[in-house]
Design a protein around this motif. Sequence first.
Motif, PDB file in Angstrom:
ATOM      1  N   ARG A  39      -7.589   8.163  -3.274  1.00 36.66           N
ATOM      2  CA  ARG A  39      -8.003   8.265  -1.871  1.00 36.66           C
ATOM      3  C   ARG A  39      -7.020   9.175  -1.136  1.00 36.66           C
ATOM      4  O   ARG A  39      -5.995   8.717  -0.640  1.00 36.66           O
ATOM      5  N   PRO A  40      -7.306  10.473  -1.044  1.00 33.14           N
ATOM      6  CA  PRO A  40      -6.344  11.425  -0.485  1.00 33.14           C
ATOM      7  C   PRO A  40      -5.901  11.104   0.937  1.00 33.14           C
ATOM      8  O   PRO A  40      -4.774  11.416   1.326  1.00 33.14           O
ATOM      9  N   SER A  41      -6.775  10.467   1.735  1.00 33.83           N
ATOM     10  CA  SER A  41      -6.415  10.195   3.127  1.00 33.83           C
ATOM     11  C   SER A  41      -5.267   9.206   3.244  1.00 33.83           C
ATOM     12  O   SER A  41      -4.628   9.109   4.295  1.00 33.83           O
ATOM     13  N   PHE A  42      -4.967   8.463   2.183  1.00 31.94           N
ATOM     14  CA  PHE A  42      -3.871   7.500   2.196  1.00 31.94           C
ATOM     15  C   PHE A  42      -2.596   8.061   1.570  1.00 31.94           C
ATOM     16  O   PHE A  42      -1.555   7.408   1.610  1.00 31.94           O
ATOM     17  N   ILE A  43      -2.666   9.227   0.984  1.00 30.90           N
ATOM     18  CA  ILE A  43      -1.539   9.764   0.222  1.00 30.90           C
ATOM     19  C   ILE A  43      -0.781  10.766   1.085  1.00 30.90           C
ATOM     20  O   ILE A  43      -1.304  11.821   1.430  1.00 30.90           O
ATOM     21  N   THR A  44       0.441  10.417   1.441  1.00 28.45           N
ATOM     22  CA  THR A  44       1.235  11.293   2.303  1.00 28.45           C
ATOM     23  C   THR A  44       1.957  12.386   1.524  1.00 28.45           C
ATOM     24  O   THR A  44       2.256  13.445   2.075  1.00 28.45           O
ATOM     25  N   ASP A  45       2.252  12.137   0.250  1.00 29.90           N
ATOM     26  CA  ASP A  45       2.936  13.125  -0.585  1.00 29.90           C
ATOM     27  C   ASP A  45       2.332  13.063  -1.983  1.00 29.90           C
ATOM     28  O   ASP A  45       2.591  12.122  -2.736  1.00 29.90           O
ATOM     29  N   MET A  46       1.532  14.063  -2.326  1.00 27.49           N
ATOM     30  CA  MET A  46       0.827  14.039  -3.603  1.00 27.49           C
ATOM     31  C   MET A  46       1.791  14.078  -4.786  1.00 27.49           C
ATOM     32  O   MET A  46       1.523  13.460  -5.835  1.00 27.49           O
ATOM     33  N   ASN A  47       2.911  14.759  -4.643  1.00 27.15           N
ATOM     34  CA  ASN A  47       3.879  14.796  -5.747  1.00 27.15           C
ATOM     35  C   ASN A  47       4.456  13.410  -6.012  1.00 27.15           C
ATOM     36  O   ASN A  47       4.596  13.001  -7.169  1.00 27.15           O
ATOM     37  N   ASP A  48       4.822  12.697  -4.945  1.00 27.86           N
ATOM     38  CA  ASP A  48       5.320  11.327  -5.114  1.00 27.86           C
ATOM     39  C   ASP A  48       4.250  10.444  -5.734  1.00 27.86           C
ATOM     40  O   ASP A  48       4.520   9.660  -6.647  1.00 27.86           O
ATOM     41  N   TYR A  49       3.034  10.568  -5.214  1.00 24.74           N
ATOM     42  CA  TYR A  49       1.926   9.745  -5.725  1.00 24.74           C
ATOM     43  C   TYR A  49       1.702  10.003  -7.208  1.00 24.74           C
ATOM     44  O   TYR A  49       1.547   9.064  -8.005  1.00 24.74           O
ATOM     45  N   ARG A  50       1.710  11.268  -7.593  1.00 27.41           N
ATOM     46  CA  ARG A  50       1.505  11.620  -8.997  1.00 27.41           C
ATOM     47  C   ARG A  50       2.607  11.005  -9.870  1.00 27.41           C
ATOM     48  O   ARG A  50       2.337  10.503 -10.970  1.00 27.41           O
ATOM     49  N   THR A  51       3.826  10.996  -9.356  1.00 26.59           N
ATOM     50  CA  THR A  51       4.947  10.445 -10.121  1.00 26.59           C
ATOM     51  C   THR A  51       4.770   8.962 -10.376  1.00 26.59           C
ATOM     52  O   THR A  51       4.941   8.490 -11.505  1.00 26.59           O
ATOM     53  N   TRP A  52       4.429   8.207  -9.327  1.00 28.09           N
ATOM     54  CA  TRP A  52       4.305   6.765  -9.566  1.00 28.09           C
ATOM     55  C   TRP A  52       3.020   6.404 -10.303  1.00 28.09           C
ATOM     56  O   TRP A  52       2.975   5.424 -11.036  1.00 28.09           O
ATOM     57  N   MET A  53       1.967   7.239 -10.180  1.00 32.90           N
ATOM     58  CA  MET A  53       0.775   6.978 -10.975  1.00 32.90           C
ATOM     59  C   MET A  53       1.050   7.231 -12.457  1.00 32.90           C
ATOM     60  O   MET A  53       0.611   6.462 -13.322  1.00 32.90           O
ATOM     61  N   GLU A  54       1.782   8.299 -12.757  1.00 35.21           N
ATOM     62  CA  GLU A  54       2.075   8.579 -14.158  1.00 35.21           C
ATOM     63  C   GLU A  54       2.994   7.517 -14.761  1.00 35.21           C
ATOM     64  O   GLU A  54       2.917   7.229 -15.964  1.00 35.21           O
ATOM     65  N   ALA A  55       3.849   6.902 -13.945  1.00 35.26           N
ATOM     66  CA  ALA A  55       4.645   5.777 -14.433  1.00 35.26           C
ATOM     67  C   ALA A  55       3.741   4.616 -14.825  1.00 35.26           C
ATOM     68  O   ALA A  55       4.019   3.903 -15.808  1.00 35.26           O
TER      69      ALA A  55
END
Length: 322
Positions: free
Chosen positions: A167-183
């Motif tokens: 949900r892009p509207s909730f994601i303030t920093d896509m790089n941070d989001y990608r990092t914790w999703m990949e974890a």
Amino acid sequence: MFTIAGESLIDFIQQPALKTETGYPVYEAFPGGGPFNIARAMGRLSEDVGFLCPFSRDTLGALLLDTLKADGTRDLISDAIAAPTSMAVVSFTDDGQPAYQFYREGTADRVDQMTADQLVAFVPDNCRVFHLGSLATAVKVDAKIWAEVVEKLVARDVLISLDPNVRPSFITDMNDYRTWMEALFAQTSILKISDEDLEILYPGQSWTASAESIKARFDLPLFIVTRGGEGARLWSGAATADVPVFTPEQFGDTVGAGDSFMAGTLARLREQGLLTRGALAEMDAAALTDVGGFAATVAGLNVAHKGCNPPTREQVLAIRGG
């Protein structure tokens, strides 16, 4: 036993064929939220399933809880809280695709006032699969808590199932989001993600390239990419299979289609005795096609209705047989 974790909310869904006397659009209230939809769908499929997220004491929270129980799913956190229920307004584009606007600040389904240990304490001892995704992993403060829950459950040999439902509207920093999703990917046994999610998560490359990268970098026993009207592709450690969509005789809307697919996947895996990392990784093309076909039928029967309205096991078996 399955535990489904994440948000519950009320979807106020536009009814395009209806207008008020003054010409304004009409929106109808439906219980929703990705994980909530999955929990409901699995209850209707006669699975042993519990939902892990607080409900509000308000009237919308009562509606959510009553709906969940009516579908045969247990609420694992029985004490309602004073915070309001989350809401989503769902309008439709010219080509019939849903567009969402969420209202979720300070709401009951946020877990930022709870600890990972408190949440884990609600997970039954016989839980075999813990499913997480959607808005629960979109906001950093909540995602951190849920990541700790996942780590603790992996230590208990619980399989982790994940559907990011980005949900892009909730994601303030896509790089941070990608990092914790990949974890989370690194601890996941069953990953389902849409081609659109992949293109948001990894901009500038095709969904196929992103999928191949994920497969190469993470040890995923079962990896699924759903592709809307193009069906889905499933990978195990041993094989690949493509499955088409199931098209019902009538069409309502696509709300909850991906959630119903996820529920059908988990239910069929349990039914076929495939809920171990080894069994998932060893699935051949026939097994992948069977699981994907069952899931597609569940999703297809859901889109025959307005809002998320998944089928019962009997309705699915009436089409697919045993």
